[in-house]
Design a protein around this motif. Structure first.
Motif, short mmCIF file in Angstrom:
data_model
loop_
_atom_site.label_atom_id
_atom_site.label_comp_id
_atom_site.label_asym_id
_atom_site.label_seq_id
_atom_site.Cartn_x
_atom_site.Cartn_y
_atom_site.Cartn_z
N ARG A 173 85.42 14.31 58.49
CA ARG A 173 85.38 13.11 59.33
C ARG A 173 86.77 12.56 59.65
O ARG A 173 86.94 11.86 60.63
CB ARG A 173 84.56 12.02 58.61
CG ARG A 173 83.11 12.39 58.40
CD ARG A 173 82.33 12.34 59.69
NE ARG A 173 82.42 11.02 60.29
CZ ARG A 173 81.65 9.98 59.92
NH1 ARG A 173 80.76 10.12 58.95
NH2 ARG A 173 81.77 8.81 60.54
N GLY A 174 87.74 12.80 58.80
CA GLY A 174 89.06 12.22 59.04
C GLY A 174 90.05 12.64 57.98
O GLY A 174 89.83 13.65 57.27
N LEU A 175 91.12 11.88 57.85
CA LEU A 175 92.14 12.23 56.86
C LEU A 175 92.86 10.99 56.37
O LEU A 175 92.84 9.93 57.02
CB LEU A 175 93.13 13.25 57.44
CG LEU A 175 93.83 12.93 58.76
CD1 LEU A 175 95.09 12.11 58.53
CD2 LEU A 175 94.18 14.23 59.48
N TRP A 186 87.44 9.67 62.61
CA TRP A 186 86.99 9.88 63.98
C TRP A 186 85.48 9.64 64.08
O TRP A 186 84.72 9.96 63.16
CB TRP A 186 87.31 11.30 64.44
CG TRP A 186 88.74 11.48 64.83
CD1 TRP A 186 89.26 11.45 66.08
CD2 TRP A 186 89.86 11.71 63.95
NE1 TRP A 186 90.61 11.63 66.06
CE2 TRP A 186 91.01 11.80 64.77
CE3 TRP A 186 90.00 11.83 62.58
CZ2 TRP A 186 92.28 12.02 64.25
CZ3 TRP A 186 91.25 12.05 62.06
CH2 TRP A 186 92.39 12.14 62.88
N SER A 187 85.07 9.13 65.24
CA SER A 187 83.64 8.86 65.45
C SER A 187 82.90 10.07 65.98
O SER A 187 81.66 10.11 65.97
CB SER A 187 83.46 7.69 66.43
OG SER A 187 84.04 8.01 67.69
N GLY A 188 83.62 11.08 66.48
CA GLY A 188 82.98 12.28 67.01
C GLY A 188 83.98 13.40 67.16
O GLY A 188 85.14 13.29 66.74
N SER A 193 86.94 11.06 71.70
CA SER A 193 86.26 10.27 70.66
C SER A 193 87.26 9.32 70.01
O SER A 193 88.34 9.74 69.59
CB SER A 193 85.66 11.18 69.59
OG SER A 193 84.63 11.98 70.14
N PRO A 194 86.92 8.03 69.93
CA PRO A 194 87.84 7.07 69.30
C PRO A 194 87.95 7.30 67.80
O PRO A 194 87.06 7.87 67.17
CB PRO A 194 87.19 5.72 69.60
CG PRO A 194 85.75 6.02 69.78
CD PRO A 194 85.68 7.39 70.39
N PHE A 195 89.07 6.91 67.24
CA PHE A 195 89.24 6.99 65.80
C PHE A 195 89.65 5.62 65.28
O PHE A 195 90.26 4.81 65.98
CB PHE A 195 90.27 8.06 65.41
CG PHE A 195 91.64 7.85 65.99
CD1 PHE A 195 92.60 7.11 65.32
CD2 PHE A 195 91.97 8.39 67.23
CE1 PHE A 195 93.85 6.92 65.85
CE2 PHE A 195 93.23 8.20 67.77
CZ PHE A 195 94.18 7.46 67.09
N GLU A 196 89.31 5.39 64.03
CA GLU A 196 89.57 4.09 63.41
C GLU A 196 90.64 4.23 62.34
O GLU A 196 90.56 5.12 61.48
CB GLU A 196 88.28 3.54 62.80
CG GLU A 196 88.43 2.18 62.14
CD GLU A 196 87.14 1.70 61.52
OE1 GLU A 196 87.20 0.86 60.60
OE2 GLU A 196 86.07 2.18 61.94
N LYS A 266 90.71 16.82 65.74
CA LYS A 266 91.05 15.87 64.67
C LYS A 266 92.37 16.27 64.02
O LYS A 266 92.52 17.40 63.54
CB LYS A 266 89.94 15.83 63.62
CG LYS A 266 88.60 15.32 64.18
CD LYS A 266 87.48 15.45 63.17
CE LYS A 266 86.15 14.98 63.76
NZ LYS A 266 85.02 15.19 62.84
N GLY A 267 93.30 15.36 64.00
CA GLY A 267 94.56 15.58 63.31
C GLY A 267 95.69 16.10 64.17
O GLY A 267 96.82 16.20 63.70
N VAL A 268 95.41 16.42 65.44
CA VAL A 268 96.44 17.02 66.29
C VAL A 268 97.48 15.99 66.69
O VAL A 268 98.69 16.27 66.73
CB VAL A 268 95.82 17.70 67.52
CG1 VAL A 268 96.90 18.28 68.42
CG2 VAL A 268 94.86 18.80 67.08
#
Length: 695
Positions: A173-175, A186-188, A193-196, A266-268
């Motif tokens: 889901r994230g890091l 990340w939401s998707g 996709s937005p991330f928080e 995610k993470g790029v």
């Protein structure tokens, strides 16, 4: 035209990894998030911008290194996406030669793979600072900590983990950012996709605190100020931590480790942030050095070229490519100075002047014209026909020769011939063009068999070459194994007579009689001829013709017509006629005597034997020795020179080495390599003799 950004805001990076670790996918996301492209390209769909060749799109792999440029946080990032397949390792070699830093991608499940070790060693060779991006953290079985441990154990690197993955119910889901102690969730999976950004998840606080403490302790080993702060129990600032990490990374003392999933977007962005924060600009790496040219001669005097627009111009041609629209492209890494379109530059490697017809900033196979290039740039030039890979371009009044790129020796060779007469003329020209583009691809003609031989780094490498011949050059060709260049000799002493008598009723005839003895010579001695005949048997004026006849006959053995080796021939005697003898007659008679003697001297078929050095992991030693024995080889020496790596020296018949590159890689999971050179000729095995003689 002024420089677009300051030199300190330039990053020249390469993306390197084992095949299928996600290099090209990562590059595609970098281009999208930086605004360079407006649609995400996918390798599996054949839509990746960086994999533009038809062969790359069909196979889903990178074959040739592709260059592009993007912007991130007011920084200019030049990127080269390199192949991961071992057959195209030279593309990695020449890219690392001109890059300032590199990102090593790891598959989160597989970790450090065989080709990862190879490209890591290449980066070590050129002292390239690097960071590790553990990709594919969304896959089942992905293990971040295991990957970090493999980087430490198998690559011998000091790692600084600055991110941790966040998994929720097995889903990536994230890091966690350990430097700033915050999380990205990340939401998707979509690119938009937005991330928080928020606090570290409660169930990861302990793990994150322990990891951050370890990170700071490791960094404090390289910075006294940071160590003093930690000993006093004070919290270092984020800027201080980043500054120390940047210095240790640029110095090659440590490797930052990040994680993410490029395919899931995610993470790029955080990877790009890390490129800007921790990887060097051209000003941060040591100035390039070369040898000064004095009076058209390369001297031993070293001279440096600092990364500065005001310094004398110096650039290295690291790649040649053929573009269907603009012709030959010469890829340049500009180390110092600047140059404009239309300027003349000096090729100090070849000692000739070249003119810059056009300058291009490349985006894979797309081109953007520019008027000027500066220190730190990676560009392509058009109009320089005489430039080869590894040539240095500089000013004529400030000549320097930079260190050349080392080309690996090919490990596999096949024969190639055109299918039709129409393809005959086109084939040689096409092969020359391909060899100019790819110095790891060699073309030669066997002087004995007359075959055209092409050599490369593996079967896939040569398969792509043949495919390019058909598609790009419209040449159809047949390929197959080259013929082994066998030899013949004798194993016993024997005497032979040759009589050439041709009477003539109308004029001068032909008369010559010759007796020879042949004996085995020492290995490598070649042919030696001794004259023991008296002048009453063969006059001196005919001895040269006798020698010539022997030398001609020596080229064709009595068994299968292969050239002979290692013979001693003694001219015992003969007879002549004052009227009918001639040089031509003694030439023929001596050849007849030589063949007659060889047929009676127990002729033997010889095959070439190669000295082979095989480099393999220690655990594969048993398999390799078994392979050597199965190929009728003999192990001469075994040595362990590095941790877990063994060197085996053996002698093997050349006939058993065809296809061995693939066999070796299969048995060592791609980690084994070998080199070979000719050693000597030895008696062919009974199986080979029966096969060739048709017995």
């Amino acid at each position: 035209m002024p420089r677009a950004v300051k030199l300190s805001q330039v990053r020249n990076i390469g993306i390197m990894a084992h095949i299928d670790a996600g290099k090209t996918t990562t590059t595609e996301r970098i281009l999208y998030f930086s605004g360079r492209t407006h649609k995400v390209g996918e390798v599996h769909d054949g839509t990746a911008v960086m994999d533009w060749m038809e062969q790359e799109q069909e196979r889903g792999i990178t074959i040739t290194s592709a260059a592009t440029t993007c912007q991130w946080q007011d920084h200019w990032v030049n990127i080269i996406d390199t192949p991961g397949h071992v057959d195209f390792t030279f593309e990695v070699e020449r890219s690392l030669r001109v890059l300032d830093s590199a990102i090593t991608c790891l598959d989160g499940v597989a970790g450090v793979e065989p080709q990862t070790e190879t490209v890591w060693r290449q980066a070590d060779k050129y002292n390239v600072p690097r960071m590790v991006f553990v990709n594919k953290m969304d896959r089942i079985g992905a293990d971040f900590q295991r990957c970090v441990a493999m980087v430490q154990d198998r690559l011998g690197a000091e790692t600084h983990v600055i991110q941790l993955p966040i998994h929720v119910d097995g889903d990536f889901r994230g890091l966690v950012d350990l430097i700033e102690s915050r999380s990205f969730i990340w939401s998707g999976d979509d690119p938009e996709s937005p991330f928080e950004i928020g606090p570290i998840p409660a169930d990861m606080v302990d793990e994150a605190e322990l990891s951050r403490e370890t990170l700071l302790e490791n960094l404090s080993n390289h910075d006294d100020d940071l160590l003093e702060l930690l000993l006093e129990g004070e919290e270092p600032s984020v800027d201080m931590i980043k500054s120390v990490l940047r210095r240790t990374t640029i110095a090659g003392k440590s490797v930052p480790v990040l994680c993410g999933s490029a395919f899931r977007n995610k993470g790029v962005r955080l990877l790009l942030d890390a490129v800007v924060d921790y990887l060097p600009s051209p000003k941060d790496v040591p100035a390039i050095t070369g040898l000064k040219v004095k009076s058209k001669v390369v001297s031993d005097e070293e001279v440096s070229r600092p990364a500065d627009d005001d310094a004398p111009f110096a650039a290295l041609a690291f790649k040649i490519a053929t573009d269907s629209y603009v012709g030959q492209l010469v890829y340049l890494r500009v180390y110092s100075g600047c140059v404009k379109v239309g300027n003349n530059v000096w090729n100090s490697t070849k000692g000739r002047r070249e003119r810059l017809g056009r300058l291009l900033r490349m985006h894979a196979n797309q081109r953007e014209d520019i008027k000027e290039c500066f220190a730190g740039d990676v560009v392509a030039a058009v109009g320089m026909k005489g430039v080869s890979t590894g040539d240095t371009l500089c000013l004529e009044n400030g000549q320097v020769v930079l260190e050349k790129i080392e080309f690996p020796e090919p490990v596999i060779r096949i024969a190639i011939e055109p299918k039709t007469k129409a393809d005959q003329d086109k084939l040689s020209g096409a092969l020359d063009r391909l060899a100019q583009e790819d110095p790891s691809f060699k073309v030669s003609v066997d002087p004995e068999t007359g075959q055209t031989l092409v050599a490369g780094m593996g079967e896939l490498h040569l398969e792509v070459i043949v495919d390019r011949l058909l598609r790009e050059f419209k040449v159809t060709a047949n390929v197959g194994k080259p013929q082994v260049a066998y030899r013949e000799t004798v194993t016993a002493d024997a005497v032979g007579d040759g009589d050439f008598v041709r009477p003539s009723t109308t004029g001068k005839g032909q008369f010559a009689e010759c007796r020879l003895q042949v004996s085995p010579g020492e290995t490598g001695s070649g042919l030696s001829i001794k004259n023991s005949a008296s002048k009453n048997e063969i006059p001196k004026e005919f001895i040269g013709a006798v020698n010539h006849g022997i030398e001609n006959a020596y080229l064709t053995g009595p068994l299968l017509g292969y050239p002979m080796v290692d013979l001693q021939v003694e001219i015992l005697g003969g007879s002549y006629d004052d009227n009918d003898s001639s040089e031509a007659a003694f030439n023929v008679a001596s050849a007849m005597a030589f063949r007659a003697a060889c047929e009676k001297a127990s002729p033997e078929l010889l095959e070439p034997v190669m000295e082979v050095e095989i480099v393999v992991p220690e655990e594969n030693m048993g398999d390799i020795i078994g392979q050597v024995n199965a190929k009728r080889g003999e192990v001469r020496n075994m040595d362990t020179r590095a941790t877990g790596v063994s060197f085996v020296t053996a002698i093997l018949p050349l006939a058993g080495m065809f296809g061995y590159a693939t066999e070796l890689r299969s048995s060592t999971q791609g980690r084994g390599t070998y080199t070979m050179q000719f050693a000597h000729y030895a008696s062919a095995s009974p199986e080979v003799k029966r096969k060739l003689l048709g017995e």
